[in-house]
Design a protein around this motif. Structure first.
Motif, PDB file in Angstrom:
ATOM      1  N   CYS A   1      -2.401  10.794  -6.598  1.00  0.00           N
ATOM      2  CA  CYS A   1      -1.180  10.620  -5.813  1.00  0.00           C
ATOM      3  C   CYS A   1       0.019  10.343  -6.721  1.00  0.00           C
ATOM      4  CB  CYS A   1      -1.362   9.489  -4.806  1.00  0.00           C
ATOM      5  SG  CYS A   1       0.093   9.166  -3.796  1.00  0.00           S
ATOM      6  N   GLY A   2       0.019   9.196  -7.397  1.00  0.00           N
ATOM      7  CA  GLY A   2       1.083   8.852  -8.330  1.00  0.00           C
ATOM      8  C   GLY A   2       2.411   8.492  -7.699  1.00  0.00           C
ATOM      9  N   ALA A   3       2.436   8.236  -6.393  1.00  0.00           N
ATOM     10  CA  ALA A   3       3.687   7.909  -5.710  1.00  0.00           C
ATOM     11  C   ALA A   3       4.245   6.580  -6.220  1.00  0.00           C
ATOM     12  CB  ALA A   3       3.456   7.826  -4.203  1.00  0.00           C
ATOM     13  N   THR A   4       5.552   6.431  -6.126  1.00  0.00           N
ATOM     14  CA  THR A   4       6.220   5.190  -6.507  1.00  0.00           C
ATOM     15  C   THR A   4       7.152   4.777  -5.376  1.00  0.00           C
ATOM     16  OG1 THR A   4       8.043   6.345  -7.598  1.00  0.00           O
ATOM     17  CG2 THR A   4       6.147   5.730  -8.975  1.00  0.00           C
ATOM     18  N   SER A   5       7.477   3.498  -5.332  1.00  0.00           N
ATOM     19  CA  SER A   5       8.441   2.998  -4.352  1.00  0.00           C
ATOM     20  C   SER A   5       9.024   1.696  -4.869  1.00  0.00           C
ATOM     21  CB  SER A   5       7.785   2.798  -2.985  1.00  0.00           C
ATOM     22  OG  SER A   5       6.876   1.722  -3.020  1.00  0.00           O
ATOM     23  N   GLU A   6      10.068   1.239  -4.213  1.00  0.00           N
ATOM     24  CA  GLU A   6      10.667  -0.035  -4.581  1.00  0.00           C
ATOM     25  C   GLU A   6       9.784  -1.165  -4.064  1.00  0.00           C
ATOM     26  OE1 GLU A   6      14.693  -0.449  -3.339  1.00  0.00           O
ATOM     27  OE2 GLU A   6      15.244   1.548  -4.049  1.00  0.00           O
ATOM     28  N   GLN A   7       9.813  -2.298  -4.766  1.00  0.00           N
ATOM     29  CA  GLN A   7       9.068  -3.461  -4.295  1.00  0.00           C
ATOM     30  C   GLN A   7       9.716  -3.987  -3.028  1.00  0.00           C
ATOM     31  OE1 GLN A   7       8.922  -6.389  -7.390  1.00  0.00           O
ATOM     32  NE2 GLN A   7       7.105  -5.489  -8.302  1.00  0.00           N
ATOM     33  N   GLU A   8       8.878  -4.398  -2.079  1.00  0.00           N
ATOM     34  CA  GLU A   8       9.405  -4.999  -0.862  1.00  0.00           C
ATOM     35  C   GLU A   8      10.035  -6.332  -1.221  1.00  0.00           C
ATOM     36  OE1 GLU A   8       6.311  -5.177   2.055  1.00  0.00           O
ATOM     37  OE2 GLU A   8       5.895  -3.035   1.901  1.00  0.00           O
ATOM     38  N   GLU A   9      11.128  -6.671  -0.573  1.00  0.00           N
ATOM     39  CA  GLU A   9      11.863  -7.909  -0.851  1.00  0.00           C
ATOM     40  C   GLU A   9      10.960  -9.127  -0.736  1.00  0.00           C
ATOM     41  OE1 GLU A   9      15.051  -8.660  -1.842  1.00  0.00           O
ATOM     42  OE2 GLU A   9      15.188  -6.506  -2.228  1.00  0.00           O
ATOM     43  N   GLY A  10      11.023 -10.008  -1.720  1.00  0.00           N
ATOM     44  CA  GLY A  10      10.296 -11.272  -1.677  1.00  0.00           C
ATOM     45  C   GLY A  10       8.829 -11.180  -2.044  1.00  0.00           C
ATOM     46  N   LEU A  11       8.297  -9.986  -2.240  1.00  0.00           N
ATOM     47  CA  LEU A  11       6.880  -9.851  -2.556  1.00  0.00           C
ATOM     48  C   LEU A  11       6.582 -10.006  -4.038  1.00  0.00           C
ATOM     49  CD1 LEU A  11       5.574  -6.967  -0.283  1.00  0.00           C
ATOM     50  CD2 LEU A  11       5.216  -9.413  -0.040  1.00  0.00           C
TER      51      LEU A  11
ATOM     52  N   VAL B   1       3.748   1.244  -8.105  1.00  0.00           N
ATOM     53  CA  VAL B   1       3.135   2.506  -8.492  1.00  0.00           C
ATOM     54  C   VAL B   1       1.766   2.593  -7.842  1.00  0.00           C
ATOM     55  CG1 VAL B   1       2.348   3.907 -10.436  1.00  0.00           C
ATOM     56  CG2 VAL B   1       4.361   2.449 -10.695  1.00  0.00           C
ATOM     57  N   CYS B   2       1.471   3.740  -7.230  1.00  0.00           N
ATOM     58  CA  CYS B   2       0.180   3.958  -6.574  1.00  0.00           C
ATOM     59  C   CYS B   2      -0.914   4.021  -7.630  1.00  0.00           C
ATOM     60  CB  CYS B   2       0.216   5.263  -5.779  1.00  0.00           C
ATOM     61  SG  CYS B   2      -1.347   5.634  -4.953  1.00  0.00           S
TER      62      CYS B   2
ATOM     63  N   PHE C   1       0.828  -1.194   0.000  1.00  0.00           N
ATOM     64  CA  PHE C   1       0.000   0.000   0.000  1.00  0.00           C
ATOM     65  C   PHE C   1       0.870   1.255   0.000  1.00  0.00           C
ATOM     66  CE2 PHE C   1      -2.592  -3.344   1.717  1.00  0.00           C
ATOM     67  CZ  PHE C   1      -3.781  -3.181   1.024  1.00  0.00           C
ATOM     68  N   CYS C   2       0.350   2.318  -0.582  1.00  0.00           N
ATOM     69  CA  CYS C   2       1.045   3.577  -0.706  1.00  0.00           C
ATOM     70  C   CYS C   2       1.247   4.225   0.669  1.00  0.00           C
ATOM     71  CB  CYS C   2       0.251   4.510  -1.615  1.00  0.00           C
ATOM     72  SG  CYS C   2       0.988   6.141  -1.831  1.00  0.00           S
ATOM     73  N   ASP C   3       2.472   4.668   0.940  1.00  0.00           N
ATOM     74  CA  ASP C   3       2.767   5.353   2.193  1.00  0.00           C
ATOM     75  C   ASP C   3       2.166   6.754   2.218  1.00  0.00           C
ATOM     76  OD1 ASP C   3       4.219   3.202   3.198  1.00  0.00           O
ATOM     77  OD2 ASP C   3       6.117   3.940   2.364  1.00  0.00           O
TER      78      ASP C   3
END
Length: 109
Positions: A25-35, A19-20, A3-5
């Motif tokens: 919003c349009g926020a992005t983040s790295e994928q959590e390890e192993g997900l 990608v949110c 989920f988007c922070d």
């Protein structure tokens, strides 16, 4: 599922980046390890087990009930589907479509 922070919306994997889905919003983040291996795309899921109950739903090919009588034409056979419309501790609702005239109605247990 990630989920988007920023806004709390669900994020989707796009080219190895999360990608949110919220357009505002349009926020992005790295994928959590192993997900990455655990994600399932809803586009790949089929809707074979979806129960259609709206006006244009196709009941043909569904199970047949012979313990009902159509109030419009008196025919004693109808296709039906079952759907849980109330809470889990209540019995499900059966939706019928007359094989003769096409009238639709609900049956409660």
């Amino acid at each position: 599922m990630q989920f988007c922070d920023e806004c709390g919306s669900m994020m989707v994997s796009v080219d190895g980046e999360m990608v949110c889905q919220n357009d505002d919003c349009g926020a992005t983040s790295e994928q959590e390890e192993g997900l990455a291996e655990q994600f399932t795309s809803t586009e790949a899921q089929s809707d074979d087990d979806v129960i259609e109950t709206e006006e244009g739903a196709n009941f043909e090919g569904k199970p047949t009930a012979t313990d009902v009588v159509c109030e419009e034409c008196g025919h004693g056979e109808a296709w039906y589907t079952i759907k849980q419309t109330g809470s889990a501790d209540e019995p499900p609702t059966r939706f019928f479509k007359c094989k003769e005239c096409g009238r639709r109605w609900r049956g409660y247990s």
